[in-house]
Enzyme design. Structure first.
Site, mmCIF file in Angstrom:
data_model
loop_
_atom_site.group_PDB
_atom_site.id
_atom_site.type_symbol
_atom_site.label_atom_id
_atom_site.label_comp_id
_atom_site.label_asym_id
_atom_site.label_seq_id
_atom_site.Cartn_x
_atom_site.Cartn_y
_atom_site.Cartn_z
ATOM 1 N N ASN A 131 0.787 -1.243 0.000
ATOM 2 C CA ASN A 131 0.000 0.000 0.000
ATOM 3 C C ASN A 131 0.816 1.289 0.000
ATOM 4 O OD1 ASN A 131 0.716 -0.440 2.679
ATOM 5 N ND2 ASN A 131 -1.225 0.314 3.494
ATOM 6 N N GLU A 180 5.245 -4.084 12.025
ATOM 7 C CA GLU A 180 4.280 -2.987 11.842
ATOM 8 C C GLU A 180 3.080 -3.603 11.144
ATOM 9 O OE1 GLU A 180 4.597 0.032 12.919
ATOM 10 O OE2 GLU A 180 6.725 0.223 13.368
ATOM 11 N N CYS A 239 -2.978 1.381 6.808
ATOM 12 C CA CYS A 239 -3.010 0.724 8.125
ATOM 13 C C CYS A 239 -3.633 1.647 9.170
ATOM 14 C CB CYS A 239 -1.604 0.317 8.541
ATOM 15 S SG CYS A 239 -0.425 1.657 8.524
HETATM 16 P P1 NAD Z 1 0.710 -9.040 3.590
HETATM 17 O O1 NAD Z 1 0.936 -9.472 4.992
HETATM 18 O O2 NAD Z 1 -0.131 -9.884 2.726
HETATM 19 O O3 NAD Z 1 2.119 -8.921 2.824
HETATM 20 C C1 NAD Z 1 3.170 -8.127 3.312
HETATM 21 C C2 NAD Z 1 4.492 -8.683 2.800
HETATM 22 O O4 NAD Z 1 4.730 -9.969 3.381
HETATM 23 C C3 NAD Z 1 4.526 -8.891 1.279
HETATM 24 O O5 NAD Z 1 5.799 -8.518 0.792
HETATM 25 C C4 NAD Z 1 4.325 -10.379 1.162
HETATM 26 O O6 NAD Z 1 4.841 -10.929 -0.045
HETATM 27 C C5 NAD Z 1 5.100 -10.883 2.371
HETATM 28 N N1 NAD Z 1 4.768 -12.245 2.804
HETATM 29 C C6 NAD Z 1 3.634 -12.944 2.558
HETATM 30 N N2 NAD Z 1 3.724 -14.177 3.115
HETATM 31 C C7 NAD Z 1 4.927 -14.241 3.732
HETATM 32 C C8 NAD Z 1 5.603 -15.239 4.498
HETATM 33 N N3 NAD Z 1 5.059 -16.443 4.710
HETATM 34 N N4 NAD Z 1 6.835 -14.963 5.002
HETATM 35 C C9 NAD Z 1 7.385 -13.743 4.799
HETATM 36 N N5 NAD Z 1 6.806 -12.764 4.065
HETATM 37 C C10 NAD Z 1 5.592 -13.010 3.541
HETATM 38 O O7 NAD Z 1 0.162 -7.538 3.638
HETATM 39 P P2 NAD Z 1 -0.385 -6.630 2.429
HETATM 40 O O8 NAD Z 1 -1.722 -7.125 2.004
HETATM 41 O O9 NAD Z 1 0.671 -6.425 1.398
HETATM 42 O O10 NAD Z 1 -0.562 -5.217 3.177
HETATM 43 C C11 NAD Z 1 -1.694 -4.874 3.886
HETATM 44 C C12 NAD Z 1 -1.485 -5.075 5.374
HETATM 45 O O11 NAD Z 1 -0.349 -4.363 5.826
HETATM 46 C C13 NAD Z 1 -2.650 -4.523 6.173
HETATM 47 O O12 NAD Z 1 -2.964 -5.395 7.226
HETATM 48 C C14 NAD Z 1 -2.102 -3.198 6.692
HETATM 49 O O13 NAD Z 1 -2.747 -2.709 7.836
HETATM 50 C C15 NAD Z 1 -0.678 -3.561 6.957
HETATM 51 N N6 NAD Z 1 0.159 -2.364 7.014
HETATM 52 C C16 NAD Z 1 0.672 -1.983 8.216
HETATM 53 C C17 NAD Z 1 1.426 -0.811 8.300
HETATM 54 C C18 NAD Z 1 2.012 -0.347 9.599
HETATM 55 O O14 NAD Z 1 2.931 0.461 9.558
HETATM 56 N N7 NAD Z 1 1.530 -0.798 10.750
HETATM 57 C C19 NAD Z 1 1.627 -0.041 7.153
HETATM 58 C C20 NAD Z 1 1.087 -0.467 5.942
HETATM 59 C C21 NAD Z 1 0.350 -1.636 5.884
#
Ligand code: NAD
Length: 470
Positions: free
Chosen positions: A149, A244, A278
């Protein structure tokens, strides 16, 4: 685009399409990296760390400053690429690039302020006659994993502080939006030695797993969903870890609130980047006393939002990241209506788009407000008084940020004291962040803080030197 490993841009046989969520057109491909690619990248970062740690703080700072200058030169190109790979409206994409420049500049400054301290050993038994001081030294190799995002600024929030503290990095960006991070890597690679930054594209379960399991990686810095974060924290043994994760931020409107301000905050908070943030406002907790007026004002402002092409400066709300994400939001809304919520505005899906939607008569136990909804939804929970408002605000497993609108200082202070969240905003929606502030949630929203100074500190280790003065 290609992956960056040890200073070289590398392709692979298998490719992953990068799709523009606005028109579903393929805009580029990236390599589907293999476990071997990830291992090579980790080795490159591992071997590059000795040369890099020999850099002076001044040189690191200057190199980061040059990265910020280069990014500024390509501001428009980066913003366009963000808009195309994520569907984020161009004005918000421009803001993201400007903030990324700021994050790098702040890191350049912070790299000159990594101080240890003297330790009065003679305060402990047997410590007389010694002089002691700490050194803040690099961790070694940082594994960074980022979501779709904020594909540029969230990558930069990991890379720039890591470099500021003289760590090398392996980044795994989201497969949904990997292009801006790769483009940024070109800039960073031109100012740092080969292997200092590596970027491996590919599936999370494959590349992420290699990073999380490798003994050559000293820290995992992850931003993404709670589900992935939990998996990572179970596997990342003997590593530092920053998580995060998702949010379910409440926005409280008390009876004495400035309603105009509260509605402005809601519009920005619920609909910025189609609610895929987020720290988006995900629950509206409104005092009965002002609920009718608030609802009318909110509907009026929601109707003004312009849905459309992310590349147009007139667009307020673009598509969701893909059709699947829009279908998930559609199901959540339909489920809320089945559970007794009332649809006041929006509620329809068209392909990857979902209308800005206002739901009233929502109860705190409903799924729409218990889980994180990554979409343009404003669910309203009506309450009586500040006590109930805070109780409802805390009725969630998340605790990222929160906000309260009130003109009463006692209510404001009560909320700051009692809401369980990493930050509590008064008369400002939770969808607010400056890149130097300590940022990170409580409960399931995460562990540790980012924000440049805090991230840099977390990317160092403390070594103690003891000198016998006798
Ligand atoms: P996601 O958890 O699906 O993916 C995040 C990353 O993790 C991607 O690069 C993905 O390829 C990787 N990933 C997936 N499976 C994995 C595994 N088994 N091992 C290691 N890495 C793996 O999240 P998303 O859909 O890309 O993003 C949305 C989420 O992120 C929402 O829940 C949002 O709230 C959160 N977010 C949090 C913050 C914060 O700062 N707190 C900021 C932005 C987004």
């Amino acid at each position: 685009m290609q992956m960056l490993i040890n200073g070289e841009f590398i392709d692979s046989k298998e490719k992953i399409d990068v799709i523009n969520p606005f028109n579903n057109e393929i805009i580029d491909h990236v390599p589907a990296g293999t476990p071997e690619d990830a291992k090579t990248a980790i080795d490159s970062a591992y071997y590059a760390k000795n040369e890099f740690q020999d850099f002076s703080a001044r040189k690191v700072s200057e190199s980061l400053a040059r990265c910020a200058e280069d990014l500024f030169d390509y501001l428009e190109e980066f913003a366009t690429l963000i808009a195309m790979e994520t569907g984020k409206p161009i004005n918000a994409a421009l803001d993201e690039v400007k903030r990324s420049i700021d994050t790098i500049k702040l890191s350049s400054e912070e790299s000159k302020r990594i101080y240890g301290e003297t330790v009065p050993l003679d305060a402990g038994i047997g410590g007389k006659g010694f002089m002691a001081f700490t050194l803040k030294i690099p961790l070694g190799v940082v594994g960074a994993i980022t979501p779709f995002n904020y594909p540029l600024n969230l990558a930069v929030h990991k890379i720039a502080p890591a470099l500021a503290a003289k760590n090398t990095v392996v980044l795994k960006p989201s497969v949904l939006a990997p292009l801006t991070a790769l483009k940024m890597a070109e800039i960073i690679n031109s100012h740092f030695p080969d292997g200092v930054l590596n970027v491996v594209t590919g599936r999370g379960s494959i590349i992420g797993n290699e990073l999380v399991n490798s003994e050559k990686i000293d820290k995992i810095s992850f931003t993404g969903s709670v589900e992935t974060g939990r998996m990572i924290s179970q596997k990342a043994i003997m590593k530092k870890i920053t998580l995060e994760l998702g949010g379910n931020d409440p926005l409280i409107v008390l009876g004495d609130a400035d309603l105009k301000k509260a509605v402005e905050g809601t519009i920005r908070g619920s609909y910025l980047y189609t609610g895929q943030v987020c720290i988006a406002v995900k629950r509206l907790i409104v005092d009965e006393e002002v609920a009718e007026d608030f609802v009318q004002m909110l509907i009026k402002e929601t109707k003004k939002l312009r849905i459309g092409d992310p590349l147009s400066t007139k667009t307020d709300v673009g598509p969701l990241i893909n059709e699947n994400a829009a279908i998930v939001v559609e199901r959540i809304v339909s489920n809320a209506l089945d559970e007794g919520a009332e649809l006041l505005q929006g509620g329809k899906r068209n392909g990857n788009f979902f209308e800005p939607t206002v739901l009233d008569q929502v109860k705190s136990g409903m799924k729409v407000v218990q889980d994180e909804t990554f979409g343009p939804i404003s669910p309203i929970i009506r309450v009586k008084g500040v006590e109930e408002a805070i109780k409802v605000a805390n009725d969630t497993r998340y605790g990222l940020q929160a906000s309260i609108f009130t003109e009463n200082i006692h209510h404001a202070l009560k909320a700051v004291g009692e809401i369980e969240a990493g930050s509590v905003m008064v008369n400002k929606q939770s969808t607010f962040r400056t890149d130097n502030m300590p940022f990170g949630g409580f409960k399931m929203s995460g562990m540790g803080k980012e924000g440049v100074k805090y991230a840099v500190d977390d990317m160092t280790r403390t070594k103690l030197a003891i000198l016998n003065t006798r």
